[in-house]
Design a protein around this motif. Structure first.
Motif, PDB file in Angstrom:
ATOM      1  N   SER A 124      47.451  87.156  13.642  1.00 46.61           N
ATOM      2  CA  SER A 124      48.084  87.081  12.323  1.00 46.61           C
ATOM      3  C   SER A 124      47.798  85.756  11.626  1.00 46.61           C
ATOM      4  O   SER A 124      48.114  85.596  10.454  1.00 46.61           O
ATOM      5  CB  SER A 124      49.591  87.320  12.438  1.00 46.61           C
ATOM      6  OG  SER A 124      50.202  86.264  13.144  1.00 46.61           O
ATOM      7  N   VAL A 181      42.671  89.309   7.633  1.00 48.52           N
ATOM      8  CA  VAL A 181      42.362  90.673   8.051  1.00 48.52           C
ATOM      9  C   VAL A 181      41.121  91.119   7.288  1.00 48.52           C
ATOM     10  O   VAL A 181      40.960  90.818   6.112  1.00 48.52           O
ATOM     11  CB  VAL A 181      43.548  91.612   7.737  1.00 48.52           C
ATOM     12  CG1 VAL A 181      43.214  93.049   8.060  1.00 48.52           C
ATOM     13  CG2 VAL A 181      44.789  91.178   8.478  1.00 48.52           C
ATOM     14  N   THR A 191      54.273  96.593   9.941  1.00 50.91           N
ATOM     15  CA  THR A 191      53.011  96.011   9.491  1.00 50.91           C
ATOM     16  C   THR A 191      53.017  95.851   7.977  1.00 50.91           C
ATOM     17  O   THR A 191      53.110  96.829   7.247  1.00 50.91           O
ATOM     18  CB  THR A 191      51.825  96.888   9.922  1.00 50.91           C
ATOM     19  OG1 THR A 191      51.829  97.005  11.335  1.00 50.91           O
ATOM     20  CG2 THR A 191      50.510  96.293   9.464  1.00 50.91           C
ATOM     21  N   LYS A 192      52.927  94.621   7.570  1.00 50.67           N
ATOM     22  CA  LYS A 192      52.856  94.295   6.147  1.00 50.67           C
ATOM     23  C   LYS A 192      51.737  93.286   5.948  1.00 50.67           C
ATOM     24  O   LYS A 192      51.463  92.463   6.809  1.00 50.67           O
ATOM     25  CB  LYS A 192      54.166  93.675   5.655  1.00 50.67           C
ATOM     26  CG  LYS A 192      55.398  94.508   5.911  1.00 50.67           C
ATOM     27  CD  LYS A 192      55.525  95.626   4.911  1.00 50.67           C
ATOM     28  CE  LYS A 192      56.838  96.359   5.091  1.00 50.67           C
ATOM     29  NZ  LYS A 192      56.723  97.651   5.685  1.00 50.67           N
ATOM     30  N   PHE A 193      51.095  93.356   4.800  1.00 53.72           N
ATOM     31  CA  PHE A 193      50.039  92.405   4.455  1.00 53.72           C
ATOM     32  C   PHE A 193      50.516  91.515   3.327  1.00 53.72           C
ATOM     33  O   PHE A 193      51.348  91.912   2.505  1.00 53.72           O
ATOM     34  CB  PHE A 193      48.768  93.132   4.023  1.00 53.72           C
ATOM     35  CG  PHE A 193      48.041  93.835   5.132  1.00 53.72           C
ATOM     36  CD1 PHE A 193      47.923  93.278   6.390  1.00 53.72           C
ATOM     37  CD2 PHE A 193      47.465  95.070   4.918  1.00 53.72           C
ATOM     38  CE1 PHE A 193      47.240  93.922   7.404  1.00 53.72           C
ATOM     39  CE2 PHE A 193      46.778  95.723   5.925  1.00 53.72           C
ATOM     40  CZ  PHE A 193      46.662  95.142   7.168  1.00 53.72           C
ATOM     41  N   GLU A 194      49.949  90.304   3.269  1.00 52.04           N
ATOM     42  CA  GLU A 194      50.205  89.399   2.167  1.00 52.04           C
ATOM     43  C   GLU A 194      48.896  88.718   1.796  1.00 52.04           C
ATOM     44  O   GLU A 194      48.017  88.551   2.636  1.00 52.04           O
ATOM     45  CB  GLU A 194      51.277  88.373   2.530  1.00 52.04           C
ATOM     46  CG  GLU A 194      50.909  87.435   3.658  1.00 52.04           C
ATOM     47  CD  GLU A 194      52.046  86.521   4.061  1.00 52.04           C
ATOM     48  OE1 GLU A 194      53.133  86.605   3.475  1.00 52.04           O
ATOM     49  OE2 GLU A 194      51.842  85.717   4.977  1.00 52.04           O
ATOM     50  N   ILE A 215      43.499  88.385   2.737  1.00 50.26           N
ATOM     51  CA  ILE A 215      44.614  89.243   3.146  1.00 50.26           C
ATOM     52  C   ILE A 215      44.969  88.888   4.592  1.00 50.26           C
ATOM     53  O   ILE A 215      44.110  88.862   5.467  1.00 50.26           O
ATOM     54  CB  ILE A 215      44.242  90.731   3.039  1.00 50.26           C
ATOM     55  CG1 ILE A 215      43.866  91.070   1.598  1.00 50.26           C
ATOM     56  CG2 ILE A 215      45.391  91.606   3.527  1.00 50.26           C
ATOM     57  CD1 ILE A 215      43.329  92.473   1.407  1.00 50.26           C
ATOM     58  N   ALA A 238      47.888  89.567   7.850  1.00 49.92           N
ATOM     59  CA  ALA A 238      48.976  90.388   8.369  1.00 49.92           C
ATOM     60  C   ALA A 238      50.213  89.496   8.412  1.00 49.92           C
ATOM     61  O   ALA A 238      50.200  88.420   8.999  1.00 49.92           O
ATOM     62  CB  ALA A 238      48.650  90.900   9.762  1.00 49.92           C
ATOM     63  N   LYS A 239      51.251  89.939   7.757  1.00 47.33           N
ATOM     64  CA  LYS A 239      52.491  89.169   7.708  1.00 47.33           C
ATOM     65  C   LYS A 239      53.229  89.349   9.033  1.00 47.33           C
ATOM     66  O   LYS A 239      53.424  90.478   9.491  1.00 47.33           O
ATOM     67  CB  LYS A 239      53.346  89.657   6.543  1.00 47.33           C
ATOM     68  CG  LYS A 239      54.555  88.840   6.261  1.00 47.33           C
ATOM     69  CD  LYS A 239      55.252  89.379   5.016  1.00 47.33           C
ATOM     70  CE  LYS A 239      56.499  88.599   4.734  1.00 47.33           C
ATOM     71  NZ  LYS A 239      57.193  89.164   3.566  1.00 47.33           N
ATOM     72  N   MET A 265      46.891 100.837   8.057  1.00 49.40           N
ATOM     73  CA  MET A 265      46.487  99.472   7.723  1.00 49.40           C
ATOM     74  C   MET A 265      45.294  99.476   6.755  1.00 49.40           C
ATOM     75  O   MET A 265      45.255  98.686   5.809  1.00 49.40           O
ATOM     76  CB  MET A 265      46.126  98.704   8.995  1.00 49.40           C
ATOM     77  CG  MET A 265      47.309  98.348   9.857  1.00 49.40           C
ATOM     78  SD  MET A 265      46.832  97.581  11.424  1.00 49.40           S
ATOM     79  CE  MET A 265      46.255  95.982  10.860  1.00 49.40           C
ATOM     80  N   TYR A 281      45.262  97.882   3.118  1.00 53.34           N
ATOM     81  CA  TYR A 281      44.264  96.864   2.812  1.00 53.34           C
ATOM     82  C   TYR A 281      43.502  97.213   1.539  1.00 53.34           C
ATOM     83  O   TYR A 281      43.321  96.391   0.653  1.00 53.34           O
ATOM     84  CB  TYR A 281      43.306  96.724   4.004  1.00 53.34           C
ATOM     85  CG  TYR A 281      42.258  95.649   3.840  1.00 53.34           C
ATOM     86  CD1 TYR A 281      42.497  94.362   4.294  1.00 53.34           C
ATOM     87  CD2 TYR A 281      41.028  95.925   3.250  1.00 53.34           C
ATOM     88  CE1 TYR A 281      41.540  93.359   4.155  1.00 53.34           C
ATOM     89  CE2 TYR A 281      40.070  94.938   3.097  1.00 53.34           C
ATOM     90  CZ  TYR A 281      40.331  93.656   3.559  1.00 53.34           C
ATOM     91  OH  TYR A 281      39.387  92.678   3.412  1.00 53.34           O
TER      92      TYR A 281
END
Length: 156
Positions: A13, A17, A67-70, A76, A78-79, A130, A134
């Motif tokens: 993380s 990503v 699973t969250k992205f920031e 990008i 993975a939070k 994911m 993305y």
């Protein structure tokens, strides 16, 4: 081994990503289907389908929810989820308990095959989620929204 996987996931993380990083784990795991060449590993197709679907619908759900992205610095990431480690441990415990129950009815190689199919279903659905997330971020233009630093003109 489970602790190693958890440690690797937490370290991942810290790095951006990419589509490649999303797709390589299920593609690498797919080589495990070669185990079905050995007759001792083969299971009835209905059992295989049920194991895959349990992984797809049940075991992937907590991973998807956590699973969250920031977007940060034009990449990008993975939070980190506070519940991710807990989810991995709970999945490990449930899998271990199920393994003990299933081992009473099938051979050890067949049990391994069923849990491989369960894990494959879980990983594939999670990684598809994911990938969609993305691509949504990519399409939104959030990666290009970083402020552009002004460039100074070249001096002769």
């Amino acid at each position: 081994m489970a602790l190693a996987v958890i440690f690797v996931r937490l370290k991942a993380s810290n790095k951006p990503v990419t589509i490649k990083k999303i797709l390589i784990p299920p593609m690498g795991m797919a080589t495990g289907f070669l185990m079905f060449v050995a007759p001792a590993v083969r299971v009835p197709i209905l059992w295989a389908l049920i194991a895959f679907l349990v992984g797809w619908f049940l075991f992937s759900y907590p991973l998807i929810r956590s699973t969250k992205f920031e977007v940060s610095e034009g990449h990008i990431f993975a939070k980190r989820s506070k519940s991710f480690v807990v989810i991995l441990f709970v999945l490990l415990i449930v899998r271990t308990v199920l393994h003990q129950v299933i081992d009473e009815y099938v051979s050890i190689p067949q049990s391994g095959a069923l849990f491989f199919l369960l894990a494959f279903g879980m990983i594939v659905r999670w990684r598809i989620f994911m990938l969609k997330q993305y691509r949504t971020i990519e399409a939104s233009g959030a990666l290009n929204s970083d402020p552009i630093t002004p460039q100074t003109p070249n001096q002769p």
